[in-house]
Design an enzyme around this catalytic site. Sequence first.
Site, PDB file in Angstrom:
ATOM      1  N   PRO A  63      48.218 -14.330  53.310  1.00 60.22           N
ATOM      2  CA  PRO A  63      49.275 -13.414  53.733  1.00 60.22           C
ATOM      3  C   PRO A  63      50.645 -14.077  53.730  1.00 60.22           C
ATOM      4  CG  PRO A  63      47.403 -13.298  55.223  1.00 60.22           C
ATOM      5  CD  PRO A  63      47.165 -14.474  54.325  1.00 60.22           C
ATOM      6  N   CYS A  64      51.673 -13.287  53.440  1.00 58.94           N
ATOM      7  CA  CYS A  64      53.051 -13.784  53.446  1.00 58.94           C
ATOM      8  C   CYS A  64      53.587 -13.698  54.865  1.00 58.94           C
ATOM      9  CB  CYS A  64      53.918 -12.956  52.511  1.00 58.94           C
ATOM     10  SG  CYS A  64      55.634 -13.497  52.421  1.00 58.94           S
ATOM     11  N   GLN A  65      53.918 -14.840  55.442  1.00 56.79           N
ATOM     12  CA  GLN A  65      54.427 -14.884  56.803  1.00 56.79           C
ATOM     13  C   GLN A  65      55.673 -15.762  56.854  1.00 56.79           C
ATOM     14  OE1 GLN A  65      51.158 -16.222  59.215  1.00 56.79           O
ATOM     15  NE2 GLN A  65      49.887 -14.479  58.709  1.00 56.79           N
TER      16      GLN A  65
END
Length: 421
Positions: free
Chosen positions: A81-83
């Site tokens: 996931p992009c965080q």
Amino acid sequence: MKKRVAELFAGVGGFRVGLDALDSGWDFVYANQWEPGKKRQYAFDCYAKHFGNDEELSNEDINQVDKTTIPDMELLVGGFPCQDYSVAHSGAQGIQGKKGVLWWDIRDTIEAKMPAFVLLENVDRLLSSPGKANRGRDFGMILFTLHQLGYGAQWRVINAAEYGFPQRRRRVFIFAYRKDTSYFKTLDNSVNLKDALINHSVYNEALPIERNLHLEKETRLDGYVDIVDFSNTFSFHFENTGIMHDWDIFTGKYTPKYDGKHVTLNDIVLDHVDDDSLYIDNTPGRREKFEYLKGAKKEKRTTSDGFEYFYAEGGMAFPDPLDRPGRTMLTSEHSVNRSTHVIADKETGKLRILAPIECERLQTFPDNWTEGMPKSMRYFVMGNALVCGLIGKIGQGIDKIIANEDDIEPLKPQVVNKIKH
């Protein structure tokens, strides 16, 4: 050279499906899949159903996994996931900080196992996040830490439909390689980084590009006091392809070179489905909601503190044209929202949403890959998945690289330190 693979954030097995299709000897020795906040682990169950549930399949929060217990591998893969990757305000002690951000679990796995190669997938906005103030910082942080670990890296944003797949899905793929590999040395001997990217990129084996790049630019990753200083001050405009070699970064905008068949929705949708719940006119008001959400609009809206503003967005095709590849599929594909595909059933002409099997085909999974889980979860896991066929294409490039490598054993600590420095 052995071809052992470990898979993080495995989902329902997209990386494995893509590499297994090559039939070139990839051996998956470990996979971790954990869906936070879910009582039932449907994605893991699906993975185990297809590939077997043994001690090398982990259904544990990756943050809690002792990375040293993961089996040795030559290739680490994962779609994460992009965080927010900032460490500046996390109470971080060097790179070990902010353990809740999943990139650091990948980083820790790399440090613990030092695979020869790494292949990662993420949303394309990773290249520009978090925004104007520190544009490109998050992706820069990934490159910075890979360099610290002793790796070079390449990236490319790939729109799957531009290479003949049935979905206009744009994702960034990051390929990293240890500095003691023959491949790194080949790049080291290139005329310059542009030459390395044009003539020796892992992606070009099966995903060719035009030789001319646009918007070329360069930067360096050195000159920062530490990783917190980097997090606070780094900003750079990354284009859709590029390379990091030692401290140097070269990036440019590429154009795909593809002259094969373009698969469309018409090629992958069923002639007819009998599931009445998929037809939008079977639920009162459903068509009208779709028409509103997909239509052009300019509306006055008011925030919770009373500020008034105009919200505007353009219209979308309704229904989706069958003579084009599908749009990017999201986890909410089955719900009434702007992003959900609505098509005219081929046999009846009635409007309906996609069936789960059609969503599997959008991601190039085998038919009925997710059969057995609730219908809503079948949409959810496919929205989280990747285009398996793209992994196969990139895998062809990795196969060619590995064919030219000498045997590389797991690194001893003193060798790791030598590579890093």
